[in-house]
Enzyme design. Sequence first.
Site, PDB file in Angstrom:
ATOM      1  N   GLU A  26     -10.870  -7.167 -19.843  1.00  0.00           N
ATOM      2  CA  GLU A  26      -9.543  -7.670 -19.483  1.00  0.00           C
ATOM      3  C   GLU A  26      -9.509  -9.183 -19.426  1.00  0.00           C
ATOM      4  O   GLU A  26      -8.461  -9.778 -19.233  1.00  0.00           O
ATOM      5  CB  GLU A  26      -9.042  -7.031 -18.170  1.00  0.00           C
ATOM      6  N   ARG A  50     -14.284   2.824 -11.101  1.00  0.00           N
ATOM      7  CA  ARG A  50     -14.333   1.367 -11.262  1.00  0.00           C
ATOM      8  C   ARG A  50     -14.729   0.772  -9.921  1.00  0.00           C
ATOM      9  O   ARG A  50     -14.172   1.154  -8.887  1.00  0.00           O
ATOM     10  CB  ARG A  50     -12.955   0.837 -11.670  1.00  0.00           C
ATOM     11  N   CYS A  98      -7.139   1.597 -20.537  1.00  0.00           N
ATOM     12  CA  CYS A  98      -6.560   2.241 -19.354  1.00  0.00           C
ATOM     13  C   CYS A  98      -5.419   1.452 -18.722  1.00  0.00           C
ATOM     14  O   CYS A  98      -5.098   1.664 -17.562  1.00  0.00           O
ATOM     15  CB  CYS A  98      -7.642   2.537 -18.324  1.00  0.00           C
ATOM     16  N   ARG A 114       1.502 -11.219 -14.543  1.00  0.00           N
ATOM     17  CA  ARG A 114       2.030  -9.853 -14.659  1.00  0.00           C
ATOM     18  C   ARG A 114       2.934  -9.474 -13.495  1.00  0.00           C
ATOM     19  O   ARG A 114       3.703  -8.519 -13.568  1.00  0.00           O
ATOM     20  CB  ARG A 114       0.870  -8.836 -14.803  1.00  0.00           C
ATOM     21  N   HIS A 119       0.820  -1.215   0.000  1.00  0.00           N
ATOM     22  CA  HIS A 119       0.000   0.000   0.000  1.00  0.00           C
ATOM     23  C   HIS A 119       0.844   1.250   0.000  1.00  0.00           C
ATOM     24  O   HIS A 119       0.491   2.257  -0.595  1.00  0.00           O
ATOM     25  CB  HIS A 119      -0.943  -0.022   1.197  1.00  0.00           C
ATOM     26  N   ASP A 170      -4.177  -6.658 -17.510  1.00  0.00           N
ATOM     27  CA  ASP A 170      -4.702  -7.999 -17.281  1.00  0.00           C
ATOM     28  C   ASP A 170      -4.950  -8.739 -18.587  1.00  0.00           C
ATOM     29  O   ASP A 170      -4.720  -9.942 -18.675  1.00  0.00           O
ATOM     30  CB  ASP A 170      -5.983  -7.933 -16.439  1.00  0.00           C
TER      31      ASP A 170
HETATM   32  C1  PEP Z   1      -5.576  -3.324 -16.251  1.00  0.00           C
HETATM   33  O1  PEP Z   1      -5.688  -4.507 -15.894  1.00  0.00           O
HETATM   34  O2  PEP Z   1      -5.058  -2.965 -17.327  1.00  0.00           O
HETATM   35  C2  PEP Z   1      -6.057  -2.242 -15.369  1.00  0.00           C
HETATM   36  C3  PEP Z   1      -6.064  -0.996 -15.760  1.00  0.00           C
HETATM   37  O3  PEP Z   1      -6.438  -2.586 -14.119  1.00  0.00           O
HETATM   38  P1  PEP Z   1      -5.428  -2.916 -12.938  1.00  0.00           P
HETATM   39  O4  PEP Z   1      -4.044  -2.580 -13.392  1.00  0.00           O
HETATM   40  O5  PEP Z   1      -5.891  -2.100 -11.791  1.00  0.00           O
HETATM   41  O6  PEP Z   1      -5.644  -4.385 -12.756  1.00  0.00           O
HETATM   42 MG    MG Z   2      -7.005  -5.089 -14.280  1.00  0.00          MG
END
Ligand code: PEP
Ligand code: MG
Length: 754
Positions: free
Chosen positions: A610, A511, A681, A644, A368, A634
């Site tokens: 995703e 989100r 995003c 990832r 965090h 994702d």
């Molecule tokens: C993604 O998966 O690209 C995304 C924007 O969400 P997060 O990185 O929060 O999983």
């Molecule tokens: Mg994601």
Amino acid sequence: MVSSVAGPRVLLRRLREVMAEPESAQKRLEKVSVAIASNMVAEVCSVYLMRPDNILELFASEGLNPAAVHNTFLGTGEGLVGLIAAEAETLSLSDAQAHPAFAYRPETGEDAFNAFLGVPILRLGHTLGVLVVQNRTRRTYSEEEVEVLQTTAMVLAEMIVAEDMAASVVAHEPRLGLGASLQLKATSFARGIALGVAVFHEPRVNVVKLIADNASVEQRRLDVAIASLRQAVEEMMHKPDVVRGGEPRDILEVYRMYAYDRGWVQKIEEAISTGLTAEAAVERVQNETLARLLRQSDPYVRDRLHDFDDLTNRLLRILAGRSATASAEDLPDNAVIFARNMGPADLLDYDRDRLRALILEEGGATSHVAIVARALEIPMVGRVDNILQLVDAGDPVIVDGDMGELYVRPSLEISESYTEKLKFIELREAQYAKLRLTKAITKDGCDIKLYMNAGLPVDIDHLDASGADGIGLFRTEFQFMIASRFPRLDEQTAVYRSVLEAANGQRVVFRSLDIGGDKVIPYMRQAEEENPALGWRAIRMSLDRPALLRSQIRALLRASGGGELNLMFPMVSEVDEVIRARALVDKEISFLTRHNYTIPSSINIGVMLEVPSLIWHIPALAPYVDFISVGSNDLLQFMFASDRASPRLTGRFDSLSPAFLKILRQIVVECNAHDIPLSLCGEMAGVPVEAMALIAIGFRSISMSASSIGPVKEMVLSLDASALEAEILPRLDEPVKSLRPAIEAFALGNDIPF
Ligand code: PEP
Ligand code: MG
């Protein structure tokens, strides 16, 4: 030999006098050997100091051949002295020459001596040298004598360091790491470059008064401090939240074990009885314990070392009457904070204007505090072994969060090159700032919407300065991740409201909670899963336990009352999930209407794309969504079956591979065909060369971190999108690993900054 209790005190007093004399360090060292030899009725007292090349050099001796001083050398591990240095352990022998490690040095004339007592000179667990006394007769040194020599070695260590004998007599510092210029590899948790000076989050107390005036006063001070240490640990253990500032319960359990360890307290009491102040006694025991633990290779034992060190430092701070963290003290205006670990709230306590970077000995990218560091735009690196021992408060440091590097006491060349780099970055930033109000329109007239990603109210400060068109992804889980319990409905509402107010009419896409997988909520119990990334997370969890999602939807509806609400759901895998989530929104709308709340004037519901299964269901999805945002982080992970978070797989599969671009292109085509507004995003949106590819395959809206808006906008302004499209689209079936080289070549050939 010493047998009375007054003996050690007399010796310590004499050492204090010698230390105060206005003479060269070499002279004082010689006087110290004389004082020790005479007090301990030893025929020899020698001081060996560790040189930068790890060679022990005889620096002063009373009793050995004077010509041997500065002419006798031993490698670490060589001879009895080398053995003491290597193991950081005391060695007491009645017949030294019979010991297998004995190494005879003819220049010293020490063959005449049989009894040998050597103790390491330690600082922060590292060996600065060795202090030896010798006698002709074969005799056994008493426990009290050993204690006295250890105490003397500690005073000597402080003298070597505090009086900067390092500079004038001995360059022991590189051995310790202290003093030497270090370049350390670290894991990057937040990008950016910073130059500053080291500040310990939990300041280390510099023990200045070593020699006590009155042992019973010191004993009482220790009793009071130990009692308050125990009380502090108990209070931490009994906090209602299991986690406090990044210290999980098991660490606190270890703290408690140490705090009540009778053996530890006894050792400190013994050190006090040899004439040390309570602080010095605590530090002496700390040194010896650290020295022992540092030599263990077992990672579990080394971990306990940190716990022990933390606890001792706490005790020292209590004795010194300084129990607060550095955030409560006067900070330099270029502070680089060093900590073993810390919680997000601790970081938020610091004055942002004085904070340059954060270094953690431990830490994780998804911790965090890393999230907060990124939100505050503070470079942060972590996982630097032993860093708290390698750096001193006030040391100049350079943090390179882009490369994952840390320079401690950097050389002039490194400092100059980083100062240059920073100047260059500032210039570029000034250039981007000028573009703030310029619309991102390509040379051939494509209007590209550039949104920013956010997750904490502090992010919102960047909205105006970055020139973003709004917030394309607000990660609501961040509020949950940095809290110590579930935020209440009114607390959630307040955050969402403050975001909307700050956005001042610009579009904000919230989100819903994306927890599970790598996003851990410390106070929420979650069953262990073999593959958490593929597990019970995000919308799956929200639909199975709808109370949490409903309270969040209620908070969002209330916060957006009268205005527009854009809400999207993460990790959607099938249309049915959206239908069920929408039903929850409808329920909440009717609940609020029944209770006379103003509901939003328009509500747009979207999904994050995703999970690959959804790509083939865009037509079926179309009636249920008002927009789609691709979560490329994702999506890439699932498309390539590539975790990832795994450092081994980082960079193995490229987001600019033709396969991935082809998938993204298919999403664009499908969304266009069904009139679904589309955005993306993931991280790739913020990398100019990757954003170029996205525009070439048809994206007209992307969302990225605030600091990427400037560089991406600069790229957009010099891009001819249709020319790049003509170059890229025909190549999506090529059997190459990546189209990155082709896109970079296009950028170079067309003067596009990337
Ligand atoms: C993604 O998966 O690209 C995304 C924007 O969400 P997060 O990185 O929060 O999983
Ligand atoms: Mg994601």
